[in-house]
Design a protein around this motif. Sequence first.
Motif: not given
Length: 236
Positions: A2-4, A54, A192, A195, A197
Amino acid sequence: MKTKLIYLYAIIITTLTLPKLKQAQKLPNDNYEIKGQAIYKTPESISRRVIKKTGTAVTVHGLEKIPEGPVLFASNHQGLFDILLLLGYINRPIGFIAKKEIKKFPIIRSWMKELQCVFIDRSNRRAAIKVIEDGVNSLTLGQSMVIFPEGTRSKGGPIVPFKSGSLRLGTRAGVPIVPITINGTYLMLEANNGKMKAANVSLTVGEPLMPEDYRDLKSQKIADIVFERVESHLNR
């Protein structure tokens, strides 16, 4: 993953602003308040879209307290997303005192230049004088500016007492100093291990400190007053 994907999304939509960036670069600076109003909607939109991606919910309080004309916003600094939150939700053109490292990103650097941002080299103390001069010039042109008087990100820890030097941008330009309290942005990334969130984030505008209120006060007293107004809304 998700982060990428969010980073990739941010890169793509930022790259797609190139045509609007070129239009912005052609606008004259002789009346910056008009130019600022014409160009800030693009950075505002990009910032909101990235935050929305996000899954974060944003609540804003007190925008009606912001005086007309250029002001110096003084905000606490919890995380990387503070800048996007401010760009996206203050509802007026703003520039930043930013680390020189941001110059590595060409399109972002160019947008920041158009927004009258000022880059600082923290390793060069002499450069701090030039930063204040450039920041005062931006305010004089009619562009509101944002500073983070803590000098570092708290990452959800206690708010750090404000450094008085950065507030000289406001006192030298003779503009209102507006406290901003940010809650929760560190939960989007810093809490996180890098990461991204979703989080519940708030931005609260405090009572402005007007020029007639601070004219006879010493720098540290001004910093203490603004600090107290920011801290009073923290984690409410």
